[in-house]
Design an enzyme around this catalytic site. Structure first.
Site, PDB file in Angstrom:
ATOM      1  N   TRP A 108     -29.473  10.103  19.680  1.00 44.71           N
ATOM      2  CA  TRP A 108     -30.575  10.879  19.103  1.00 44.71           C
ATOM      3  C   TRP A 108     -31.437  11.491  20.196  1.00 44.71           C
ATOM      4  CZ3 TRP A 108     -31.334  13.940  15.562  1.00 44.71           C
ATOM      5  CH2 TRP A 108     -32.514  14.124  14.848  1.00 44.71           C
ATOM      6  N   GLY A 120     -37.139  11.844   9.534  1.00 40.95           N
ATOM      7  CA  GLY A 120     -36.570  12.553   8.391  1.00 40.95           C
ATOM      8  C   GLY A 120     -35.075  12.324   8.293  1.00 40.95           C
ATOM      9  N   SER A 133     -31.805  12.693   9.183  1.00 49.75           N
ATOM     10  CA  SER A 133     -31.136  13.343  10.316  1.00 49.75           C
ATOM     11  C   SER A 133     -30.268  12.359  11.080  1.00 49.75           C
ATOM     12  CB  SER A 133     -32.189  13.931  11.259  1.00 49.75           C
ATOM     13  OG  SER A 133     -33.166  12.936  11.566  1.00 49.75           O
ATOM     14  N   ALA A 140     -27.761  12.024  14.370  1.00 51.93           N
ATOM     15  CA  ALA A 140     -27.428  12.712  15.617  1.00 51.93           C
ATOM     16  C   ALA A 140     -26.023  13.300  15.557  1.00 51.93           C
ATOM     17  CB  ALA A 140     -27.541  11.747  16.794  1.00 51.93           C
ATOM     18  N   LYS A 171     -36.757   2.379   5.221  1.00 49.02           N
ATOM     19  CA  LYS A 171     -35.519   2.894   4.609  1.00 49.02           C
ATOM     20  C   LYS A 171     -34.281   2.276   5.256  1.00 49.02           C
ATOM     21  CE  LYS A 171     -34.485   5.732   8.186  1.00 49.02           C
ATOM     22  NZ  LYS A 171     -33.212   6.007   8.871  1.00 49.02           N
ATOM     23  N   ASP A 228     -34.843  10.771   3.726  1.00 49.51           N
ATOM     24  CA  ASP A 228     -34.239   9.886   4.718  1.00 49.51           C
ATOM     25  C   ASP A 228     -33.593   8.677   4.063  1.00 49.51           C
ATOM     26  OD1 ASP A 228     -33.488   9.264   7.270  1.00 49.51           O
ATOM     27  OD2 ASP A 228     -35.480   8.760   8.009  1.00 49.51           O
ATOM     28  N   SER A 282     -24.305   6.154   8.860  1.00 49.72           N
ATOM     29  CA  SER A 282     -25.407   5.198   8.872  1.00 49.72           C
ATOM     30  C   SER A 282     -24.977   3.837   9.419  1.00 49.72           C
ATOM     31  CB  SER A 282     -25.962   5.025   7.453  1.00 49.72           C
ATOM     32  OG  SER A 282     -26.889   3.964   7.406  1.00 49.72           O
ATOM     33  N   ARG A 283     -25.589   3.431  10.522  1.00 51.15           N
ATOM     34  CA  ARG A 283     -25.296   2.119  11.104  1.00 51.15           C
ATOM     35  C   ARG A 283     -25.807   0.998  10.204  1.00 51.15           C
ATOM     36  NH1 ARG A 283     -28.052   3.602  16.673  1.00 51.15           N
ATOM     37  NH2 ARG A 283     -28.847   5.283  15.386  1.00 51.15           N
ATOM     38  N   GLU A 295     -31.200  -0.483  13.430  1.00 52.51           N
ATOM     39  CA  GLU A 295     -32.630  -0.799  13.442  1.00 52.51           C
ATOM     40  C   GLU A 295     -33.073  -1.616  12.230  1.00 52.51           C
ATOM     41  OE1 GLU A 295     -34.770  -0.499  15.704  1.00 52.51           O
ATOM     42  OE2 GLU A 295     -34.413   1.259  16.954  1.00 52.51           O
TER      43      GLU A 295
END
Length: 336
Positions: free
Chosen positions: A11, A139, A141, A143, A194, A247, A257-258, A284
């Site tokens: 990112w 937002g 997004s 990478a 989120k 998001d 998405s991790r 995260e």
């Protein structure tokens, strides 16, 4: 304008590319000499963004004061658990009087232990930074898509609208549209919580749940985010916007998405340690789950989805048992 990016993850590199394409001078800081050597010679990071080539005149260094020298904007993109150390290092550097840069934080998370938002960590540790130059950038997004110029919309939030507009101008381009907001608390909180809801979404993928179930999760997840935001003084409308529902949708549903990845493997029966051992990048939502739960308990905010994720990740509760408990909760009106 001279812009310094703290962090050379996917990112950070992607946002640096955006700013560079808008005719700004770029310098990147990382604490890893190996990353400096890799990026300076290969101009790509295959492990994080395979196939994406970055400009050869990008500058990389492990010397933070050198990277920050005479910069107009600092863009911080480091994992949330490292924000405390990075903020202290940033605070030990002193800009020229009257040339204090705008600080843009694209890190999403709530710091464990203190339960602070990232802007709060920065404002506490950087003596020269004031609220009117502290901007959150968040937002829907990934990478993986922005680096390949996929059309994306995002939010820059600051209590000072002029600082938000400065970032909007610097980072808007043909494929990235930046909106402004003055609700920095709401935007940051959305970007953090989120990720926890996305782990729950991944669990539903892992057990083969249907679209109905995911729709219910996203809607009730947004309700939890909004309740926590209200307790912290955020604006309710933020949670319905790009930083909130936008998001939430992309993080809960996207293959990039991790956090969804973590949840999906938990849903398939793996332990958290097993899942994290197989990942090269940080999810995260894992540390943020602990800090969000602690913050919600401190404020007396009910967040059953966050509690359920915590139980699966850190208390080794079986997925089936957690879902049964969730679905068996007392019936009530749909209150937000």
């Amino acid at each position: 304008m001279k812009v310094t990016v703290l962090g050379t993850g996917g990112w950070g590199l992607t946002l640096g590319q955006v700013v560079y394409e808008n005719k700004n001078e770029m310098t990147f800081w990382t604490n890893s000499q190996a990353e400096v050597d890799l990026l300076s010679t290969e101009h790509q990071y295959k492990d994080k963004l395979p196939g994406v080539i970055f400009p050869a005149d990008f500058k990389y260094t492990t010397d933070m004061p050198k990277a920050l020298d005479d910069c107009d904007m600092v863009l911080i993109v480091v994992p949330s658990q490292f924000m405390g150390g990075v903020a202290k290092n940033l605070g030990s550097w002193t800009p020229k009087k009257g040339k204090e840069p705008v600080v843009v934080c694209a890190t999403k998370g709530i710091l464990e232990g203190t339960n602070q938002l990232m802007s709060e960590v920065l404002l506490e540790n950087v003596p020269w930074l004031t609220e009117d130059k502290m901007v959150a950038f968040s937002g829907p997004s990934h990478a993986e898509e922005v680096s390949r110029h996929v059309l994306t919309a995002i939010v820059a939030a600051c209590v000072n609208e002029e600082s938000a507009k400065l970032v909007q101008k610097a980072m808007s381009c043909s494929y990235l549209r930046v909106y402004t907001s003055t609700d920095i608390v709401g935007v940051e909180l959305c970007g953090s919580v989120k990720n926890v809801i996305a782990i729950a979404s991944g669990v539903l993928y892992g057990i083969g749940a249907g679209d109905n179930t995911r729709a219910a999760l996203l809607t009730r997840g947004q309700a939890e985010m909004c309740r926590l935001g209200k307790a912290l003084g955020a604006k309710p409308e933020t949670f319905a916007g790009l930083a909130g529902m936008g998001d939430l949708i992309v993080t809960c549903l996207s293959q990039h998405s991790r956090n969804r990845y973590v949840g999906e493997h938990i849903g398939k029966g793996e332990t958290l340690d097993q899942v994290l051992a197989g990942m090269k990048m940080i999810a995260e939502g894992v540390p943020t789950c602990r800090s969000t739960r602690a913050l919600a308990q401190k404020l007396g905010v009910e967040m059953p989805i966050v509690e359920a994720v915590y139980a699966m990740l850190f208390e080794n509760k079986k997925v089936a048992d957690v879902i049964k408990e969730m679905w068996g909760r007392e019936l009530k009106a749909e209150n937000w």
